[in-house]
Structures are given as structure tokens and as C-alpha cells.
Write a protein that holds these residues in place. Structure first.
Motif, PDB file in Angstrom:
ATOM      1  N   SER A   1      -3.058   8.185   5.927  1.00  0.00           N
ATOM      2  CA  SER A   1      -4.261   7.368   6.476  1.00  0.00           C
ATOM      3  C   SER A   1      -5.341   7.397   5.317  1.00  0.00           C
ATOM      4  N   ALA A   2      -5.274   8.352   4.327  1.00  0.00           N
ATOM      5  CA  ALA A   2      -6.460   8.523   3.066  1.00  0.00           C
ATOM      6  C   ALA A   2      -6.257   7.424   2.438  1.00  0.00           C
ATOM      7  N   ASN A   3      -5.005   6.850   2.201  1.00  0.00           N
ATOM      8  CA  ASN A   3      -4.650   5.635   1.216  1.00  0.00           C
ATOM      9  C   ASN A   3      -5.424   4.622   1.842  1.00  0.00           C
TER      10      ASN A   3
ATOM     11  N   ALA B   1      -6.186  -4.189   4.658  1.00  0.00           N
ATOM     12  CA  ALA B   1      -5.332  -2.822   3.857  1.00  0.00           C
ATOM     13  C   ALA B   1      -4.510  -2.375   5.070  1.00  0.00           C
ATOM     14  N   ILE B   2      -3.121  -1.893   4.748  1.00  0.00           N
ATOM     15  CA  ILE B   2      -2.193  -1.378   5.634  1.00  0.00           C
ATOM     16  C   ILE B   2      -1.479  -0.449   5.013  1.00  0.00           C
TER      17      ILE B   2
ATOM     18  N   LEU C   1      -9.090   7.679  -0.512  1.00  0.00           N
ATOM     19  CA  LEU C   1      -8.198   7.376  -1.528  1.00  0.00           C
ATOM     20  C   LEU C   1      -7.784   6.038  -1.844  1.00  0.00           C
ATOM     21  N   GLY C   2      -8.343   4.997  -1.103  1.00  0.00           N
ATOM     22  CA  GLY C   2      -8.235   3.785  -1.082  1.00  0.00           C
ATOM     23  C   GLY C   2      -9.432   2.876  -1.595  1.00  0.00           C
ATOM     24  N   VAL C   3      -9.346   1.654  -1.120  1.00  0.00           N
ATOM     25  CA  VAL C   3     -10.649   0.840  -1.153  1.00  0.00           C
ATOM     26  C   VAL C   3     -11.868   1.330  -0.927  1.00  0.00           C
TER      27      VAL C   3
ATOM     28  N   LYS D   1       2.136   1.201   9.738  1.00  0.00           N
ATOM     29  CA  LYS D   1       1.852   2.831  10.360  1.00  0.00           C
ATOM     30  C   LYS D   1       0.227   2.718  10.730  1.00  0.00           C
ATOM     31  N   TYR D   2      -0.460   2.397   9.383  1.00  0.00           N
ATOM     32  CA  TYR D   2      -2.044   2.483   9.804  1.00  0.00           C
ATOM     33  C   TYR D   2      -2.416   1.273   9.306  1.00  0.00           C
TER      34      TYR D   2
END
Length: 334
Positions: free
Chosen positions: A120-122, A73-74, A126-128, A42-43
Motif C-alpha cells: 500500500s505504500a506504493n 492509482a492502484i 512511496l507513490g504519487v 489489491k489496493y
């Protein structure tokens, strides 16, 4: 028969990566075995650190192999599941290959909300990206209210979050970026107290001193090279330097040289420490919880540059080194 595209590392870049360093192939869409899920991308996150993995040299992570898929990261959707932990329609995130479809045991993936506005925030806040900013500033920077924080690459993915966290913690925050548009964004959207366009500054050390006449206590470095040299000329006694990245050097073909920093470090009792975010992996839940709370409370602002289309992934990655992103650069596949 449904086909699935994959992006391979065709050859190792010499200097700045080019589209010719990547190869697209098509394979038949795979089917999940027992215990696996079939994922549709997805992203995709594109990040400067991937450039280091394109070199054939020892580092904290294995280099990419020639002729093998690139990974980052996906966020992906489960379109078929033979795994009891997940069902069709779930969204998972983690390190995955640059493929339209792939199977996985999902052992190192985590489930995230299916809310389109936060997917997408992940990969970003909110991700690495957000975790890098959070742990780097908190654990190495040890910020104290009233101190002065300088951030390079401040309009980028990590830098923009660092500055916002700095303001939450009561710091005076100065950002360095590469265009008038970006330096204005730092103040208007991210709440920085001051910003500097290094492309229009002949003496960066003097420009830093103008905005921080009493010196800087914390320097969060995403750039390295001459920017680090200028920051060190303004570092206070017991200052802390957080070495997160050195994007200005990633495409150099010769080993760079520069001013020696040892005298400053000793005289000013400066702490300078490099890190990678996985050093704090066991604390990730704490970081995600805090970042999520700040985001929900409106204390953090999400900024993304979204490029669309699987075929656009390599160019989006290349564009990072020309500073074409504001905040986190992600590629939306569908």
C-alpha cells in the motif's frame, strides 16, 4: 463464470460527491490477449484531485466520462500473464480503472515488491503522494536549514509527508489540521514543532503568528481559501508559497472570492507557484529512491487509513472531504 465489479461515474456531482453519483455494474472476468496481463485489484487510492476530474471542464487531465469507469492509482496482482515482462504473482502499480479484474498491456505500470507490509505504500509515501510532497517542497519551496515551514492539511496524505521532510531538512515545521486528535498526531508521530486546530481557532492568522513570531518562509498549501489568506498575512520577504491543492474549494458550486494577494506578493517579493506532480515525472526514480531510503532509515513514518472492500471505494472517497483520513486513504480489496 466469474464476475467482476466495475464502478462508473453515473452523473457529475453538484457540490460534495454522493454515493448516488456512482454506479456499480458486473461484467464477466476478462481474459488477457497476447501481450496483456490479467490484473486483480489489491489496493485502490482515493484522492481529492479526482473530484476535479468529475467536472466537465478543461484541466491538466481529461475529465471522467459519464457512464465510464473511474480510474486512480492502484496496486494490482498479476493472476494470468501473456506478457513476457511479467509473470503470475507479480504486483504492478499505476493508473488503472476501478475494477475488480481488468486486462492491461502494462505499458505504463511498474513492478513493485510483493511484500504485504509495503504494497500500500506504493500508493502513498512511496507513490504519487510522497513524490508530490518531495518535489513540491524541494523544487518550489527551496528549503534552507533554519527556515519556518507552514503546512495546511497537515495530517493528510501529502501534508504529513511534507512536514516530515521539512524536519529532515532542518526546518521549523507548523501544521494546520481539523481536530485535536490530528494536531496531537502531528507532534507525537510526525515530529512537527507546533500544530493548530483551525476548527477551534477564531483568528487563524494570529494563531500562526503565535507559533511563528518571526514569520513563515515556506507555505505548503493543500487547502486554499481562508487558510491561504491567513498564511499570506505571515509570509516573510522572499517567501515561497507552494500551491499543491485547494480541497476547501473543490465542492464549491459558485466561484469564490477573497482578499487580493497581489500587494503582499509584490511587497514581500513572494514566489507563489502551483504544480502537479507529473511535472517532475522524469525525476520520479530519484524521488522514490530518496523516499525509500528515509523510510528504511526510520526518518519517515507511514500513516494510512485503510478501508476494506471494493464496495467501499466511493464512500472512502467521499470521506476525504470530511477529513476522516489520517495520512493516506487507501481501500484494500482482498
Amino acid at each position: 463464470m466469474i464476475m467482476s465489479k466495475t464502478i462508473l461515474l453515473k452523473n457529475r456531482p453538484q457540490g460534495t460527491p454522493q454515493n448516488s453519483n456512482f454506479e456499480f455494474i458486473e461484467e464477466e472476468k476478462p481474459s488477457p490477449k497476447d501481450g496483456e496481463v490479467l490484473l486483480r485489484t489489491k489496493y485502490v487510492s482515493v484522492d481529492p484531485y479526482l473530484r476535479g476530474r468529475m467536472r466537465d471542464e478543461k484541466s491538466y487531465i481529461e475529465p471522467f466520462e459519464i457512464g465510464a469507469p473511474i480510474a486512480s492509482a492502484i496496486v494490482a496482482e498479476v493472476v494470468e500473464s501473456n506478457n513476457d515482462r511479467f509473470e503470475k504473482g507479480d504486483f504492478l502499480t499505476g493508473s488503472l480503472e476501478w475494477k475488480e479484474y481488468q486486462t492491461s498491456t502494462a505499458e505504463n505500470l511498474r513492478k513493485v515488491s510483493s511484500d504485504e507490509n509495503s504494497l500500500s505504500a506504493n500508493l502513498g509515501i512511496l507513490g504519487v503522494t510522497g513524490l508530490t510532497a518531495y518535489f513540491g517542497l524541494d523544487r518550489i519551496g527551496e528549503p534552507k536549514e533554519g527556515e519556518t515551514l507552514l503546512v495546511s492539511g497537515a495530517a493528510g496524505a501529502v501534508g504529513s509527508v511534507v512536514g516530515q521532510i521539512g524536519k529532515i531538512k532542518g526546518l521549523k515545521v507548523i501544521g494546520i489540521a481539523g481536530s485535536d486528535e490530528k494536531v496531537e498526531l502531528l507532534k507525537s508521530k510526525f515530529g512537527f514543532d507546533a500544530s493548530i486546530n483551525y476548527n477551534k481557532t477564531e483568528d487563524l492568522a494570529a494563531a500562526i503568528k503565535e507559533h511563528a513570531p518571526d514569520g513563515i518562509d515556506i507555505y505548503f498549501d493543500n487547502v486554499g481559501s481562508y487558510t491561504l489568506d491567513a498564511a499570506m498575512k505571515n509570509i516573510n520577504r522572499l517567501g515561497r508559497v507552494i500551491n499543491c491543492g485547494a480541497i476547501s474549494l473543490y465542492n464549491e458550486t459558485e466561484k469564490p472570492t477573497g482578499p487580493r494577494l497581489e500587494t503582499t506578493i509584490v511587497k514581500q517579493s513572494v514566489k507563489m507557484q502551483g504544480f502537479i506532480v507529473s511535472n517532475y515525472q522524469e525525476h520520479f526514480p530519484e524521488g522514490v529512491k530518496q523516499l525509500s531510503q528515509w523510510l528504511n532509515d526510520g526518518k519517515l513514518v507511514k500513516e494510512e487509513t485503510v478501508v476494506e472492500g471494493f464496495d467501499s471505494i466511493p464512500q472512502a472517497f467521499i470521506d476525504l472531504f470530511e477529513g476522516k483520513n489520517k495520512g493516506k486513504m487507501v481501500v484494500k480489496i482482498y
